[in-house]
Write a protein that holds these residues in place. Sequence first.
Motif, short mmCIF file in Angstrom:
data_model
loop_
_atom_site.label_atom_id
_atom_site.label_comp_id
_atom_site.label_asym_id
_atom_site.label_seq_id
_atom_site.Cartn_x
_atom_site.Cartn_y
_atom_site.Cartn_z
N SER A 89 0.85 -1.19 0.00
CA SER A 89 0.00 0.00 0.00
C SER A 89 0.87 1.23 0.00
O SER A 89 1.88 1.30 0.71
N LEU A 90 0.51 2.19 -0.81
CA LEU A 90 1.28 3.41 -0.89
C LEU A 90 0.89 4.40 0.19
O LEU A 90 1.50 5.47 0.27
N ARG A 91 -0.14 4.06 0.97
CA ARG A 91 -0.53 4.95 2.04
C ARG A 91 0.34 4.71 3.27
O ARG A 91 0.90 3.65 3.46
N SER A 92 0.43 5.72 4.11
CA SER A 92 1.20 5.60 5.35
C SER A 92 0.36 4.87 6.40
O SER A 92 -0.84 4.67 6.24
N TRP A 93 1.02 4.44 7.48
CA TRP A 93 0.32 3.76 8.59
C TRP A 93 -0.69 4.71 9.22
O TRP A 93 -0.42 5.90 9.38
N PRO A 94 -1.87 4.24 9.55
CA PRO A 94 -2.86 5.12 10.20
C PRO A 94 -2.40 5.52 11.59
O PRO A 94 -1.76 4.75 12.30
N ARG B 143 4.10 -15.06 12.15
CA ARG B 143 5.12 -14.62 13.10
C ARG B 143 5.83 -13.38 12.60
O ARG B 143 6.07 -12.42 13.36
N ASP B 144 6.15 -13.37 11.31
CA ASP B 144 6.82 -12.18 10.76
C ASP B 144 5.94 -10.96 10.86
O ASP B 144 6.41 -9.85 11.16
N GLU B 145 4.64 -11.17 10.62
CA GLU B 145 3.72 -10.03 10.71
C GLU B 145 3.65 -9.51 12.14
O GLU B 145 3.64 -8.29 12.38
N MET B 146 3.60 -10.44 13.12
CA MET B 146 3.54 -10.02 14.52
C MET B 146 4.80 -9.28 14.91
O MET B 146 4.76 -8.25 15.59
N LEU B 147 5.95 -9.80 14.48
CA LEU B 147 7.21 -9.11 14.79
C LEU B 147 7.26 -7.74 14.16
O LEU B 147 7.79 -6.78 14.74
N GLY B 148 6.68 -7.62 12.96
CA GLY B 148 6.66 -6.31 12.32
C GLY B 148 5.83 -5.31 13.10
O GLY B 148 6.23 -4.15 13.26
N HIS B 149 4.66 -5.77 13.58
CA HIS B 149 3.82 -4.88 14.38
C HIS B 149 4.51 -4.50 15.68
O HIS B 149 4.43 -3.34 16.13
N ILE B 150 5.18 -5.46 16.31
CA ILE B 150 5.89 -5.16 17.56
C ILE B 150 7.01 -4.15 17.31
O ILE B 150 7.22 -3.20 18.09
N GLU B 151 7.73 -4.33 16.21
CA GLU B 151 8.84 -3.40 15.89
C GLU B 151 8.31 -2.01 15.61
O GLU B 151 8.88 -1.00 16.05
N SER B 152 7.18 -1.93 14.89
CA SER B 152 6.59 -0.62 14.60
C SER B 152 6.13 0.07 15.86
O SER B 152 6.33 1.28 16.05
N ALA B 153 5.50 -0.74 16.79
CA ALA B 153 5.04 -0.15 18.05
C ALA B 153 6.22 0.31 18.89
O ALA B 153 6.17 1.39 19.51
N TYR B 154 7.27 -0.48 18.90
CA TYR B 154 8.46 -0.07 19.65
C TYR B 154 9.07 1.21 19.07
O TYR B 154 9.48 2.11 19.81
N HIS B 155 9.12 1.30 17.75
CA HIS B 155 9.69 2.49 17.11
C HIS B 155 8.85 3.73 17.44
O HIS B 155 9.39 4.80 17.76
N SER C 221 9.60 9.37 5.46
CA SER C 221 10.56 8.42 6.07
C SER C 221 9.89 7.09 6.35
O SER C 221 10.47 6.02 6.10
N VAL C 222 8.66 7.14 6.83
CA VAL C 222 7.94 5.89 7.09
C VAL C 222 7.67 5.16 5.79
O VAL C 222 7.75 3.93 5.71
#
Length: 663
Positions: free
Chosen positions: A12-17, A89-101, A29-30
């Motif tokens: 998706s070319l949109r940014s994270w909500p 698992r990769d999706e969950m890790l991605g969400h965790i990394e985004s939340a941490y960032h 940057s995101v």
Amino acid sequence: MNSTIPNGTPISLRSWPSSSKPQEQDAISVFFERINREQGGLRSITEDGLRQEIAEAEEGKAGKQDEGDTEEEDEEDPLDRKKELLMARDEMLGHIESAYHSASVTLDFISLLLSKDTPVQATLSMSPALKEIVPLGTLGVDRLQAPRIDKAQKDDNKRIAKGWKIQNINKTVDTILDSATRLEKEIESETKYWGEVLAISEKGWAVCRIPSEKQTLGVRFGFPEASLTFKNQSLAALRRNADGSIALDQGFAGSEPQVLRVRVQVNGVDTGSSAMPNAVADTAPVEAFILQARNTIFSSELWQELNRESRILGGLGVQAVDDIIVLSFNSTKKIVLDLVPLNDSTPLSSQPDDRLAEGIKLSLNLLLSFAHRQNHRRRTQPPPPISGRKRQTPSYNLLRPIITRLNHQRSIDALSSLLSDLRSIFSSASLSSNAEFKITHSPPQPPPIPNISNAERTVLALTSSLEATAIFKITPTTTISVVSQTAQAPAPTIIYIITLNPESPLTVRFSAPAQPLTTFTAVKEYILHATSCALAADHTSRSPSDNEIHKSAPGKSGWHLVVQPNVLRKIFEGGKGKHLGFHFDRKEGSGLRFRVVWDWMRFDLNDDSNIMLGKEEERIRGEGVYEWRSKRRQGGKEWEDGEGEVVRSLGDVIEGAGRWVDV
């Protein structure tokens, strides 16, 4: 390139909500970060590739929709399942990394904002990278425009705040007062509850915790040596009422208080009943309810054991019919046992057999307590050797001692009635100065069992063996002694030992039975026959010789005994003579009858044996009879004053029978 996209979804070319609109620099940057993570960088992205991914995604959605409507899903391949798990698992890790960032950026922003006012505290939560890039105090915050509030509005706000504060204070005070009142009532209730619990404990009841409710207290009111069923029912919870009083909660076991009732019936009519206690009132103290529950458990166990024992005592006159147990006392009287609720019990007026019914009930209670003592002794003794046979628990001896005592009392009553009738006849025949009888009960002797208490010795002495002695003085020279012995084991039995005094003239011709008698009928027959023989011996004179008889005047010779010890004979000159017989008989309900019978007979004086010629044609004249009856009419009732009196004594009858009459 598609393998790196979760679930085959194009990028998706949109940014994270987000809740706040990001700045353009942050959004870019995101965006680049997502491209690097999902597509492998900008170099690998082309316009044709993006169009192809979009077309494939649309075709895949349409195919999945058609397959879902027409076909069932095939079984899932284990490799596909593993791939999906890895992708998840990769999706969950991605969400965790985004939340941490996002959290790190937010923390750095807040720390940098506060570094202007509190640099020391801000540096503690700031990341090292931010410290190197941006100096402290770079960002700041300040109010751009002061609020436009005048003095009147400030005063109004103060009054409002003061009003809210007063209202909240009043509400707090009311809440505290309500809590204090409730706490005071709770303290009073708890004080009353624990006071009653302490009173129950001081009365000797065992207070403990309920096994199923650890926070609830209970009281044990049963008996530790009772059967397991009643032992489990002898625990009740001490519930606290709203006012702090205790309510006894027995569960299903306390639905209805019951008591064992003993009744005496004569010809089907109640002539006596045991005392029936009243049910405890609702306002009674809890100790009364505990005592009532204890009595109910005791009565229930007693009733169960009585039913068990009654099944094996059918040969002793015990019958279990419906909900009652019947014990036969005699042909007309019986004892009836049943278990009745206290609420259904109606008080009865005083009856003649109330003491007998109350005594039987008290005896049953004592015997059950004695059985509990025996259970305790068996439990505390070393167990017997282990055996393959199952040990049977015998039934308690509750009815056997009662039957033994009733049989003993019945035999004593029958013996006393017989001797009373004899004394009544002696009184009518003017022989009251001679006839005396006395019945004494021997002191009970407990069996030689070691290591038992005095209470157990007393119970054993009163139930194991009973003995009474009746002494009947017929004449000054003859006394009969009858010893009645009643034993409980192995079955209630009665034996009678009869003896005569050694000086009695009956010992020559009519001795006492050598063996004990086992029935009262045999005892009655012996006593009546022995009495007639003693009266015959008492009214004899010295037997003259044959020469004296020939020389004496007619009728001057006296009566003397013959072979039959209850028959007298008087011989006159010329071979004439008389026989005088004494006879007792008794019919049930009509009292005792004493008859004197005499008649003329012809004798052979040349025969030394002087035996009567037993031929009917030798009888010279008819028979004479005189009788006396005891002062008892039909039905066992006594004669009224002046009724049934006689006018002749035994001496007068014998004297008249011995007179000479020309024949």
